[in-house]
Each structure stands twice: as C-alpha cells, then as structure tokens.
Design a protein around this motif. Structure first.
Motif, PDB file in Angstrom:
ATOM      1  N   PHE A  66      50.825  37.945   2.754  1.00 12.68           N
ATOM      2  CA  PHE A  66      50.089  37.821   1.502  1.00 12.68           C
ATOM      3  C   PHE A  66      49.350  36.488   1.512  1.00 12.68           C
ATOM      4  CE2 PHE A  66      53.808  40.413   1.065  1.00 12.68           C
ATOM      5  CZ  PHE A  66      53.359  41.536   0.377  1.00 12.68           C
ATOM      6  N   GLU A  67      48.035  36.554   1.554  1.00 14.54           N
ATOM      7  CA  GLU A  67      47.226  35.337   1.617  1.00 14.54           C
ATOM      8  C   GLU A  67      46.109  35.409   0.581  1.00 14.54           C
ATOM      9  OE1 GLU A  67      45.720  34.416   5.472  1.00 14.54           O
ATOM     10  OE2 GLU A  67      44.696  32.576   4.786  1.00 14.54           O
ATOM     11  N   TYR A  68      46.024  34.368  -0.240  1.00 10.10           N
ATOM     12  CA  TYR A  68      45.011  34.315  -1.291  1.00 10.10           C
ATOM     13  C   TYR A  68      44.440  32.908  -1.375  1.00 10.10           C
ATOM     14  CZ  TYR A  68      46.567  38.906  -2.702  1.00 10.10           C
ATOM     15  OH  TYR A  68      46.869  40.254  -2.699  1.00 10.10           O
ATOM     16  N   THR A  69      43.179  32.819  -1.736  1.00  6.52           N
ATOM     17  CA  THR A  69      42.527  31.529  -1.904  1.00  6.52           C
ATOM     18  C   THR A  69      41.856  31.468  -3.276  1.00  6.52           C
ATOM     19  OG1 THR A  69      40.453  32.316  -0.916  1.00  6.52           O
ATOM     20  CG2 THR A  69      42.069  31.294   0.569  1.00  6.52           C
ATOM     21  N   ALA A  70      41.622  30.253  -3.737  1.00 13.12           N
ATOM     22  CA  ALA A  70      40.918  30.036  -5.004  1.00 13.12           C
ATOM     23  C   ALA A  70      40.180  28.713  -4.915  1.00 13.12           C
ATOM     24  CB  ALA A  70      41.887  30.031  -6.177  1.00 13.12           C
ATOM     25  N   LEU A  71      38.936  28.705  -5.328  1.00 10.34           N
ATOM     26  CA  LEU A  71      38.148  27.477  -5.333  1.00 10.34           C
ATOM     27  C   LEU A  71      38.367  26.753  -6.658  1.00 10.34           C
ATOM     28  CD1 LEU A  71      35.949  25.745  -3.923  1.00 10.34           C
ATOM     29  CD2 LEU A  71      34.251  27.118  -5.163  1.00 10.34           C
ATOM     30  N   ALA A  72      38.710  25.474  -6.574  1.00  3.84           N
ATOM     31  CA  ALA A  72      38.913  24.689  -7.795  1.00  3.84           C
ATOM     32  C   ALA A  72      37.612  24.582  -8.580  1.00  3.84           C
ATOM     33  CB  ALA A  72      39.434  23.299  -7.438  1.00  3.84           C
ATOM     34  N   ALA A  73      37.713  24.497  -9.884  1.00  2.94           N
ATOM     35  CA  ALA A  73      36.523  24.406 -10.731  1.00  2.94           C
ATOM     36  C   ALA A  73      35.840  23.049 -10.613  1.00  2.94           C
ATOM     37  CB  ALA A  73      36.906  24.669 -12.188  1.00  2.94           C
ATOM     38  N   SER A  74      36.624  22.027 -10.251  1.00  8.79           N
ATOM     39  CA  SER A  74      36.065  20.689 -10.077  1.00  8.79           C
ATOM     40  C   SER A  74      36.988  19.892  -9.171  1.00  8.79           C
ATOM     41  CB  SER A  74      35.922  19.979 -11.441  1.00  8.79           C
ATOM     42  OG  SER A  74      37.177  19.492 -11.886  1.00  8.79           O
ATOM     43  N   ASP A  75      36.668  18.621  -8.984  1.00  8.36           N
ATOM     44  CA  ASP A  75      37.507  17.772  -8.148  1.00  8.36           C
ATOM     45  C   ASP A  75      38.632  17.117  -8.943  1.00  8.36           C
ATOM     46  OD1 ASP A  75      36.011  16.068  -9.684  1.00  8.36           O
ATOM     47  OD2 ASP A  75      35.385  14.765  -8.040  1.00  8.36           O
ATOM     48  N   GLN A  76      38.735  17.404 -10.231  1.00  2.00           N
ATOM     49  CA  GLN A  76      39.800  16.828 -11.047  1.00  2.00           C
ATOM     50  C   GLN A  76      41.135  17.506 -10.734  1.00  2.00           C
ATOM     51  OE1 GLN A  76      39.246  14.098 -13.144  1.00  2.00           O
ATOM     52  NE2 GLN A  76      37.300  14.198 -12.019  1.00  2.00           N
ATOM     53  N   LEU A  77      42.199  16.725 -10.730  1.00  2.43           N
ATOM     54  CA  LEU A  77      43.492  17.250 -10.315  1.00  2.43           C
ATOM     55  C   LEU A  77      43.982  18.384 -11.208  1.00  2.43           C
ATOM     56  CD1 LEU A  77      45.673  17.072  -8.240  1.00  2.43           C
ATOM     57  CD2 LEU A  77      46.706  15.169  -9.483  1.00  2.43           C
ATOM     58  N   ILE A  78      43.654  18.345 -12.483  1.00  2.00           N
ATOM     59  CA  ILE A  78      44.071  19.427 -13.374  1.00  2.00           C
ATOM     60  C   ILE A  78      43.422  20.740 -12.963  1.00  2.00           C
ATOM     61  CG2 ILE A  78      42.258  18.971 -15.085  1.00  2.00           C
ATOM     62  CD1 ILE A  78      45.886  20.108 -15.794  1.00  2.00           C
ATOM     63  N   ASP A  79      42.181  20.676 -12.476  1.00  9.66           N
ATOM     64  CA  ASP A  79      41.500  21.891 -12.001  1.00  9.66           C
ATOM     65  C   ASP A  79      42.019  22.323 -10.633  1.00  9.66           C
ATOM     66  OD1 ASP A  79      39.870  22.300 -14.232  1.00  9.66           O
ATOM     67  OD2 ASP A  79      38.368  20.879 -13.504  1.00  9.66           O
ATOM     68  N   VAL A  80      42.421  21.364  -9.825  1.00 13.02           N
ATOM     69  CA  VAL A  80      43.034  21.697  -8.539  1.00 13.02           C
ATOM     70  C   VAL A  80      44.349  22.434  -8.784  1.00 13.02           C
ATOM     71  CG1 VAL A  80      44.069  20.748  -6.431  1.00 13.02           C
ATOM     72  CG2 VAL A  80      41.955  19.756  -7.341  1.00 13.02           C
ATOM     73  N   ALA A  81      45.160  21.936  -9.718  1.00  9.50           N
ATOM     74  CA  ALA A  81      46.424  22.594 -10.051  1.00  9.50           C
ATOM     75  C   ALA A  81      46.181  23.997 -10.614  1.00  9.50           C
ATOM     76  CB  ALA A  81      47.212  21.756 -11.052  1.00  9.50           C
ATOM     77  N   ALA A  82      45.127  24.151 -11.411  1.00  9.06           N
ATOM     78  CA  ALA A  82      44.803  25.462 -11.969  1.00  9.06           C
ATOM     79  C   ALA A  82      44.427  26.447 -10.870  1.00  9.06           C
ATOM     80  CB  ALA A  82      43.661  25.337 -12.979  1.00  9.06           C
ATOM     81  N   ALA A  83      43.747  25.979  -9.838  1.00  4.19           N
ATOM     82  CA  ALA A  83      43.392  26.851  -8.718  1.00  4.19           C
ATOM     83  C   ALA A  83      44.640  27.248  -7.925  1.00  4.19           C
ATOM     84  CB  ALA A  83      42.374  26.158  -7.812  1.00  4.19           C
ATOM     85  N   PHE A  84      45.593  26.332  -7.771  1.00  8.14           N
ATOM     86  CA  PHE A  84      46.880  26.686  -7.175  1.00  8.14           C
ATOM     87  C   PHE A  84      47.514  27.824  -7.978  1.00  8.14           C
ATOM     88  CE2 PHE A  84      47.100  22.619  -4.796  1.00  8.14           C
ATOM     89  CZ  PHE A  84      47.771  23.017  -3.654  1.00  8.14           C
ATOM     90  N   ASP A  85      47.470  27.696  -9.288  1.00  3.18           N
ATOM     91  CA  ASP A  85      48.055  28.692 -10.182  1.00  3.18           C
ATOM     92  C   ASP A  85      47.407  30.064  -9.962  1.00  3.18           C
ATOM     93  OD1 ASP A  85      50.103  28.932 -12.117  1.00  3.18           O
ATOM     94  OD2 ASP A  85      48.634  29.016 -13.739  1.00  3.18           O
ATOM     95  N   THR A  86      46.083  30.082  -9.877  1.00  2.54           N
ATOM     96  CA  THR A  86      45.352  31.337  -9.685  1.00  2.54           C
ATOM     97  C   THR A  86      45.711  32.002  -8.362  1.00  2.54           C
ATOM     98  OG1 THR A  86      43.483  30.575 -11.032  1.00  2.54           O
ATOM     99  CG2 THR A  86      43.052  32.345  -9.459  1.00  2.54           C
ATOM    100  N   ALA A  87      45.684  31.226  -7.287  1.00  9.28           N
ATOM    101  CA  ALA A  87      45.984  31.788  -5.966  1.00  9.28           C
ATOM    102  C   ALA A  87      47.424  32.261  -5.880  1.00  9.28           C
ATOM    103  CB  ALA A  87      45.697  30.755  -4.881  1.00  9.28           C
ATOM    104  N   LEU A  88      48.355  31.468  -6.424  1.00  8.96           N
ATOM    105  CA  LEU A  88      49.764  31.858  -6.356  1.00  8.96           C
ATOM    106  C   LEU A  88      50.033  33.101  -7.186  1.00  8.96           C
ATOM    107  CD1 LEU A  88      52.620  31.370  -5.376  1.00  8.96           C
ATOM    108  CD2 LEU A  88      52.954  29.831  -7.336  1.00  8.96           C
TER     109      LEU A  88
END
Length: 218
Positions: free
Chosen positions: A169-191
C-alpha cells in the motif's frame, strides 16, 4: 536507507537548513517546547464492505530504526534520512499507526472484535504490517515536499499461522505549502488513504475465506 550522522543535530544543522522553507519553527530558537502533531484514522469506506464477526488482532508495525521514533522524517536524497527540528508525532510512528489502524477498523461499523495484539488473546486472524516509507521528500531541490507512505501487510490465519495474502500500500500527497502544519496535513492525507485501502483489503479477504470455509463444511 542510511541515516545521516547529522540527524542528531537536527535542532541546529537542520534548523538552519530548513529556515528558508518555513518548516523550522522559531520555537526551536527560543527554547520553547517541541511541537506535537497528531494524525487521524480513516473514516469513510466502501458501502459494500462485509460485516465480520471474526476476531482480528493488529500487531504494531515493524519499521527500520529511522522510522521507529516519534520524530517527523524527511529526505532530500534517497540515501539520507533526516528530521524536522522541534517537531514530533504524538507517539512513536509504529505505535501511532497501530492505534490508527484499530480505530480505522472500528470506524467501518462492521467489525466488533478488533484490537491490538495481546498475549493470551485468541484471534481468528492476525494483521502484520511493515512500515517501509513515511517521510517528506524534498527531491530535486523542491521547496514544497511530497509525502510518501508505503506499507506492506500480511494477513495470517490463526492458530495455523498461515499467510493468506500479502499486499503493498503506497500513497503520496503534496503538501499545500512549505509550512510544517501543511506538511503534517499531507502526512494525514496520505496515511488515511493507506489505512482505508488496508482495512478494506483485510475485511474482504477475511469474508472471502470464511465464506469458502462455510461452503466446504456444508
């Protein structure tokens, strides 16, 4: 995957390195506490998922040492693993994913007997997983990272300990911005995408196997 020796100095070296991307909090400089980020279980599933009565236990995922801590991993090169400064998950990554897997199964509303692996607990099936990738990727000098989640799962029938099937199971998500809160949100989406697929895969196999066993007994 090789861990750079400089990861031990993430609060200094990595903090300086990522300052221009907005991913290193000023709290790291001011001596404020490390920021904690949480992730969420999958909540929406296919409407035709089968209802199960079998007991399934979830093992804590296996993971390489670099992914076994609570630190949030990043990579700028396929052979190096580093970490965001002053930023952690709320648990070790394997422990967090085990909890979210259990909650994801519960969120289907179609299985009651689900839980962590506990010594002495009788299970009809055991889900073994391995976390192979869980990092923010800044390849090709990208300023905004792509999050990659990659897991392998094996469904084991108990007590025979027969592996019924395995899946990747492999999934990717592009962060909305370079801010860490958006990076964490992209982790959430992919997971969440990985958890949803893994739960549906598991439940369909269990249902199929038990239907076959029932048919043979008639």
């Amino acid at each position: 995957m090789t861990i750079s020796r400089r990861t031990a100095l993430a609060g200094l070296g990595l903090g300086t390195m990522l300052a221009s991307t907005g991913c290193t909090p000023l709290a790291a400089v001011r001596g404020e506490p490390t920021r904690l980020f949480q992730l969420h279980p999958a909540k929406e599933f296919a409407a035709d998922l089968p209802r199960l009565t079998q007991q399934i236990t979830i093992e804590e995922p296996e993971a390489a040492a670099g992914l076994s801590s609570s630190r949030i991993a990043l990579t700028r090169h396929p052979l190096r693993l580093e970490y965001f400064a002053q930023a952690n998950w709320t648990d070790t990554t394997p422990g967090l994913i085990q909890t979210l897997l259990v909650e994801s199964f519960e969120n289907t509303g179609k299985i009651i007997s689900i839980g962590r692996e506990v010594v002495g607990l009788r299970a009809d099936y055991q889900l073994k997983t391995e976390l192979r990738e869980f990092q923010a990727e800044y390849f090709n000098e990208a300023k905004i990272p792509t999050i990659r989640v990659r897991m392998n799962a094996k469904l084991v029938r108990m007590p025979q300990r027969i592996i019924l099937d395995s899946g990747n199971f492999e999934y990717t998500a592009l962060a909305a911005s370079d801010q860490l809160i958006d990076v964490a949100a992209a982790f959430d989406t992919a997971l969440m995408s990985a958890l949803r697929a893994l739960v549906e895969w598991t439940m369909r196999i269990v249902d199929s196997v038990d239907r076959d066993i029932t048919t043979r007994r008639r």
